[in-house]
Design an enzyme around this catalytic site. Structure first.
Site, PDB file in Angstrom:
ATOM      1  NE  ARG A  91     -12.771 -29.387 -67.728  1.00 30.69           N
ATOM      2  CZ  ARG A  91     -13.679 -28.541 -67.248  1.00 30.69           C
ATOM      3  NH1 ARG A  91     -13.400 -27.837 -66.161  1.00 30.69           N
ATOM      4  NH2 ARG A  91     -14.854 -28.412 -67.831  1.00 30.69           N
ATOM      5  CG  ASP A  93     -14.767 -25.533 -63.319  1.00 33.43           C
ATOM      6  OD1 ASP A  93     -14.295 -26.371 -64.099  1.00 33.43           O
ATOM      7  OD2 ASP A  93     -15.279 -24.465 -63.704  1.00 33.43           O
TER       8      ASP A  93
END
Length: 308
Positions: free
Chosen positions: A185, A135
């Site tokens: 992402r 992330d």
């Protein structure tokens, strides 16, 4: 107007303490969080897999202040990955990891501790046949995070990472990272950032579309993380424009956000992956979800102020 105060509140230890002590916050939080334990994560994964969707599991926690806490988080990831393998769910689920949760922000050797922990998690993922996505957090950690991702990809080329469209640097990062084997992402971003480094308002949407066009036009594997109907339409148009075939990209959404749209896209043949957090450290994550959708704030405040 509420977004910035909510993002500031996400970093407040005092407000976090109030929220976590309220007995009535859990029913609200449960919309977005699978539950406190590993078995909760597995149950939600089974449910989503049965509905034809994939999962990425996030063991909640960030801004770790002690090496022992970082070690605990790494152990939790290794455990849930082993459990996914034993349950036959590794083909449907991977994990997402915040580097600050495994030591990145520690004052002494933070990057090394985070890299070592991430290597352990990646090895556990490889052992059961799944992947890891790293992330992204606030802009001050972007260079450190991308450096760690490059190190991880030496041994595990499938390691994914996140780019945030609200940062002015991100279109350039997309160009650098849209190579074969790269898993990216793309999301809008959910941290309070200064205007010197981040777009605001409609500029974020325009940046998202530019970045998405770069990724879909490249050789990597884009992971399109959005709940915005306008962005979904734009993404599907760009997919057709670039001749992308099924399986060469995927859509991603957060657990509890627009579940009907999640099922609809999956039913239409799109690969849909749901970001499913679990664990007790839910406050920061939940406050950022409120910042993205302030209409949920009233329900949350009612739970905090109730005396029952």
């Amino acid at each position: 107007m509420l977004r910035e105060p909510l993002l500031v509140a996400a970093r407040s230890p005092r407000l976090r303490s109030v929220a976590e002590k309220s007995r009535l916050t859990r029913p609200v939080v449960d919309r977005y969080v699978a539950g406190p334990g590993e078995q909760d994560a597995l149950a939600t994964t089974r449910e989503l897999a049965a509905a034809g969707m994939s999962v990425t599991l996030d063991f909640l926690g960030e801004d770790t202040t002690a090496a022992e806490q970082a070690q605990h988080t790494v152990a939790a990831y290794r455990s849930v990955l082993a459990a996914l393998g034993e349950a036959g769910l590794a083909g449907q689920a991977e994990v997402s990891v915040k580097l600050s949760a495994i030591g990145q922000s520690l004052p002494v050797d933070g990057e090394k501790i985070a890299l070592d922990g991430a290597r352990d998690i990646c090895a556990a993922a490889a052992a059961v046949g799944t992947t890891v996505t790293i992330d992204m957090e606030d802009h001050t950690t972007t260079d450190s995070t991308l450096s760690i991702v490059r190190e991880l990809r030496v041994d595990h080329e499938w390691v994914g990472t996140v780019l945030q469209a609200y940062l002015k640097r991100t279109e350039s990062d997309c160009r650098d990272l849209a190579y074969e084997g790269s898993r990216i992402r793309l999301c809008k971003g959910a941290y309070a950032e200064p205007e010197s480094v981040a777009f605001t308002g409609a500029e974020v949407e325009r940046s998202y579309q530019r970045c998405l066009d770069v990724l879909l036009g490249g050789a990597g594997y884009p992971m399109i993380a959005t709940h915005d109907p306008v962005m979904i339409i734009a993404a599907r148009q760009a997919i057709r424009r670039h001749g992308r075939t099924a399986g060469s990209y995927e859509f991603q959404m957060l657990h509890g956000v627009r579940p009907a749209e999640q099922r609809a896209l999956a039913a239409q043949g799109e690969r849909m992956r749901i970001y499913v957090p679990f664990g007790d450290e839910w406050y920061g994550y939940f406050m950022r979800r409120l910042a993205e959708r302030p209409a949920n704030l009233l329900l949350f405040l009612r739970s905090l102020t109730s005396k029952k």
